[in-house]
Design an enzyme around this catalytic site. Sequence first.
Site, PDB file in Angstrom:
ATOM      1  N   HIS A 111     -10.671  -4.525  10.796  1.00 35.09           N
ATOM      2  CA  HIS A 111     -11.309  -4.428   9.489  1.00 35.09           C
ATOM      3  C   HIS A 111     -12.658  -3.719   9.553  1.00 35.09           C
ATOM      4  CE1 HIS A 111      -8.421  -7.684   8.905  1.00 35.09           C
ATOM      5  NE2 HIS A 111      -8.461  -7.416   7.625  1.00 35.09           N
ATOM      6  N   GLU A 144       0.810  -1.221   0.000  1.00 32.36           N
ATOM      7  CA  GLU A 144       0.000   0.000   0.000  1.00 32.36           C
ATOM      8  C   GLU A 144       0.844   1.272   0.000  1.00 32.36           C
ATOM      9  OE1 GLU A 144      -0.572  -2.620   1.862  1.00 32.36           O
ATOM     10  OE2 GLU A 144      -2.648  -3.246   1.492  1.00 32.36           O
TER      11      GLU A 144
END
Length: 359
Positions: free
Chosen positions: A132, A63
């Site tokens: 998450h 990322e």
Amino acid sequence: MRPDRKLTYAAAIREAFDIALARDKSVFLIGEGIPDPKGAFGTTIGLQKKYGKDRVMDMPVSENGMTGVCIGAALSGMRPVLTHMRVDFSLYSFDQIVNTAAKWYFMFGGKMSVPLVIRMIIGRGWGQGPQHSQSLQALFAHIPGLKVVMPATAHDAKGLLLCAIEDPNPVIFIEHRWLHSTIGPVPDGYYTVPIGVASVLQRGRDITVVSDSYMTAESMRTVGELAKIGVSAELIDLRSIVPMDMATILTSVKKTGRLLVVDTGVRSFGVTAEIVSHVSERMHARLKVAPQRIGLPDHPAPTSWALAKTYYPTRLTLAKEIIAMVGWKPLRLKKIMKELTSSHDDRLDTPDPTFTGPF
């Protein structure tokens, strides 16, 4: 143009991408899982086949590095749209977002900009747990140089995304995954929704309710049911966190004298606190009661659905707070308990199937 045409939230985003890719060859999409069969919750299905692998592409699980690549592409004249399938994954690229993308325009005296859109999916459920399920919009809203948008409807998702892609500076585009299946009117063809302009979804006189993203759906259901027993609430959907349309909020509070702010994120140091402080500083004399805010408690999101039942606020939470603020007896709430209580199994880790849109 067919303004009454209806699409899902996910289809509206896909249509925005289709239009942007067709209009501007400098636009490209990149992200983990973007070309997969499910197409990032249905938002990119078929786009790689239509526009090719050079413009709709997967990316490695790196990322920070890939965000740097996208910043470089933006500085070179491209308009990347980078997708993080969970907002949590964006933390790996926080340095690039905060120290490079957000500051480049300022550091170079406005001569260079970073036209980059970073999509981030928020939302809870299905046992996703602490790593998450976070709603981290307040982190990005705190950084000067970033715009942050959180559309709640299919119409706004398409219009705000097209506006974000055309913006010369970085935009954080946050989607709640429980909204992807909701349906609403979406005009065909090209249109934009300006960043920084809130939407008044319902007019009222007793209290101002300000919400964002999925909590707009919860709020819309709540104020609709409360109207049946005579509570007149004005509902404002923020749409944009940064810049924030404080003028619309202040105008409403001037009329109602009461303010409740509802956000998907943690209550402390967040979006709700910012709005309450603005209103308290500017309209203290006009407030009939102290402003209140609803958000998540100050501990990580649970994995267990049994714990989730006491972690996430619901429309019943909102109703109780609104009734208390307008001075009605709690007994009046019994009249709407049935409608405000979810019709499914009441597990707050799964979407309410009755939310189809436009709420």
